[in-house]
Write a protein that holds these residues in place. Structure first.
Motif, PDB file in Angstrom:
ATOM      1  N   PRO A  57       1.977 -66.521 -40.284  1.00  0.00           N
ATOM      2  CA  PRO A  57       0.581 -66.787 -40.639  1.00  0.00           C
ATOM      3  C   PRO A  57       0.325 -68.278 -40.786  1.00  0.00           C
ATOM      4  CG  PRO A  57       1.798 -65.931 -42.522  1.00  0.00           C
ATOM      5  CD  PRO A  57       2.701 -65.796 -41.339  1.00  0.00           C
ATOM      6  N   ALA A  58      -0.899 -68.677 -40.505  1.00  0.00           N
ATOM      7  CA  ALA A  58      -1.261 -70.098 -40.542  1.00  0.00           C
ATOM      8  C   ALA A  58      -2.681 -70.237 -41.074  1.00  0.00           C
ATOM      9  CB  ALA A  58      -1.148 -70.706 -39.151  1.00  0.00           C
ATOM     10  N   ILE A  59      -3.049 -71.473 -41.379  1.00  0.00           N
ATOM     11  CA  ILE A  59      -4.409 -71.759 -41.814  1.00  0.00           C
ATOM     12  C   ILE A  59      -4.764 -73.173 -41.360  1.00  0.00           C
ATOM     13  CG2 ILE A  59      -3.769 -72.651 -44.092  1.00  0.00           C
ATOM     14  CD1 ILE A  59      -6.263 -70.977 -45.103  1.00  0.00           C
ATOM     15  N   LEU A  60      -6.000 -73.364 -40.917  1.00  0.00           N
ATOM     16  CA  LEU A  60      -6.461 -74.672 -40.468  1.00  0.00           C
ATOM     17  C   LEU A  60      -6.916 -75.486 -41.680  1.00  0.00           C
ATOM     18  CD1 LEU A  60      -8.573 -73.720 -37.309  1.00  0.00           C
ATOM     19  CD2 LEU A  60      -6.125 -74.173 -37.476  1.00  0.00           C
ATOM     20  N   THR A  61      -6.420 -76.711 -41.787  1.00  0.00           N
ATOM     21  CA  THR A  61      -6.793 -77.591 -42.891  1.00  0.00           C
ATOM     22  C   THR A  61      -6.953 -79.006 -42.341  1.00  0.00           C
ATOM     23  OG1 THR A  61      -4.546 -78.290 -43.510  1.00  0.00           O
ATOM     24  CG2 THR A  61      -5.344 -76.210 -44.434  1.00  0.00           C
ATOM     25  N   HIS A  62      -7.264 -79.930 -43.242  1.00  0.00           N
ATOM     26  CA  HIS A  62      -7.355 -81.332 -42.854  1.00  0.00           C
ATOM     27  C   HIS A  62      -6.056 -82.095 -43.137  1.00  0.00           C
ATOM     28  CE1 HIS A  62     -11.403 -81.818 -41.333  1.00  0.00           C
ATOM     29  NE2 HIS A  62     -11.836 -81.029 -42.282  1.00  0.00           N
ATOM     30  N   GLY A  63      -4.989 -81.397 -43.405  1.00  0.00           N
ATOM     31  CA  GLY A  63      -3.671 -82.029 -43.477  1.00  0.00           C
ATOM     32  C   GLY A  63      -3.223 -82.483 -44.845  1.00  0.00           C
ATOM     33  N   ARG A  64      -4.153 -82.901 -45.688  1.00  0.00           N
ATOM     34  CA  ARG A  64      -3.762 -83.396 -47.010  1.00  0.00           C
ATOM     35  C   ARG A  64      -3.889 -82.325 -48.084  1.00  0.00           C
ATOM     36  NH1 ARG A  64      -7.309 -88.288 -48.391  1.00  0.00           N
ATOM     37  NH2 ARG A  64      -5.923 -88.324 -50.195  1.00  0.00           N
ATOM     38  N   GLY A  65      -4.382 -81.162 -47.694  1.00  0.00           N
ATOM     39  CA  GLY A  65      -4.463 -80.069 -48.635  1.00  0.00           C
ATOM     40  C   GLY A  65      -5.706 -80.115 -49.506  1.00  0.00           C
ATOM     41  N   SER A  66      -5.693 -79.325 -50.565  1.00  0.00           N
ATOM     42  CA  SER A  66      -6.823 -79.209 -51.482  1.00  0.00           C
ATOM     43  C   SER A  66      -6.308 -79.293 -52.911  1.00  0.00           C
ATOM     44  CB  SER A  66      -7.549 -77.875 -51.265  1.00  0.00           C
ATOM     45  OG  SER A  66      -7.984 -77.726 -49.938  1.00  0.00           O
ATOM     46  N   TYR A  67      -7.239 -79.316 -53.826  1.00  0.00           N
ATOM     47  CA  TYR A  67      -6.855 -79.202 -55.235  1.00  0.00           C
ATOM     48  C   TYR A  67      -7.900 -78.351 -55.940  1.00  0.00           C
ATOM     49  CZ  TYR A  67     -10.292 -82.921 -56.249  1.00  0.00           C
ATOM     50  OH  TYR A  67     -11.434 -83.678 -56.347  1.00  0.00           O
TER      51      TYR A  67
END
Length: 268
Positions: A58-68
């Motif tokens: 499984p995968a998810i598209l993000t902007h690379g730096r993650g979230s908080y």
């Protein structure tokens, strides 16, 4: 009496030692030759050949730096929500107001980013440490997307840098638009806990979902860019889907592992 006659007949008939002896028929020699050639070819292939394999996860598209996850530093009643879902905010921006016995407190962002989820509403009573928003760490709306693939830990060592990755995006019909193309940017060699995944993605449910079959390894995938598609990224089809991709979109990644020699399977 019969036995004695057979013995005398044997003595009277000399052994036919001068006749050639046939050990195998020609068909037998042909089968043997083919078998030897096939075994020799298989041995050469086992040493010099290679076998390609893939791992899907499984995968998810993000902007690379993650979230908080933004948490309220106080307990009280929410009197105003000052941010909108999807809004891009700089660091220290107001998100909501909370009325406490000591007065009103403004809850602010910690880092610059995009508000991906709001969990607080006006009039809601919240406690100290309550999750009020999820903020994705992205400096600009045009920053490129990455894919984070959560691969079983036992497969991490076989993933080379730059390995090809095919991503099946959940919101994109695969039969019509194909798969999203990418390359492995980095492999985190330590297994991720549900808490680590939740902290990176800003979603505790995803942390539980991705660790249901064991603690995985996070593989960051750089998406191949293309100026010929609406999304700005390369697809297995010529044009890809007629819309842009957004972060936090679920997907499934198929990563090409390092080629192996068949003989390695037999060696300890």
């Amino acid at each position: 009496m019969q036995f004695r006659q057979q013995a005398l007949a044997k003595l009277q008939s000399p052994e036919e030692l001068d006749l050639p002896v046939r050990f195998a028929r020609p068909q037998g020699w042909l089968v043997l030759s083919v078998t030897v050639v096939a075994m020799a070819a298989a041995s050469v292939w086992a040493v010099t050949g290679s076998v390609a394999s893939t791992v899907s996860a499984p995968a998810i598209l993000t902007h690379g730096r993650g979230s908080y996850v933004l948490q309220s530093p106080v307990a009280g009643q929410v009197t105003a929500v000052l941010a909108r879902q999807g809004e891009q905010l700089p660091a220290n921006s107001p998100v909501l107001k909370v009325r406490t016995p000591e007065g009103e407190t403004v809850v602010r962002t910690l880092d610059a980013g995009r508000v991906s989820a709001l969990a607080a509403t006006v009039g809601q009573i919240i406690r100290t440490g309550a999750n009020v928003a999820a903020v994705e760490k992205v400096a600009r709306t045009g920053d490129p997307l990455y894919a984070t693939v959560y691969v079983p830990a036992q497969n991490a060592a076989a993933i080379p840098d730059g390995a090809a990755v095919d991503l099946t995006v959940q919101s994109v019909p695969t039969q019509e638009y194909g798969v999203l193309r990418g390359r492995v940017k980095s492999v985190d060699r330590s297994a991720q806990s549900p808490q680590q995944i939740a902290a990176f993605l800003g979603d505790s449910q995803l942390g539980e979902q991705f660790t249901r079959k064991g603690r995985p390894v996070a593989v960051t995938v750089r998406l191949d860019k293309s100026s010929a598609t609406k999304s700005g990224y390369a697809w297995s089809s010529a044009e890809g889907p007629p819309f842009k991709l957004t972060s936090m979109t679920p997907a499934s990644g198929s990563i090409k592992l390092a080629d192996q020699r068949p003989v390695d399977w037999l060696l300890p």
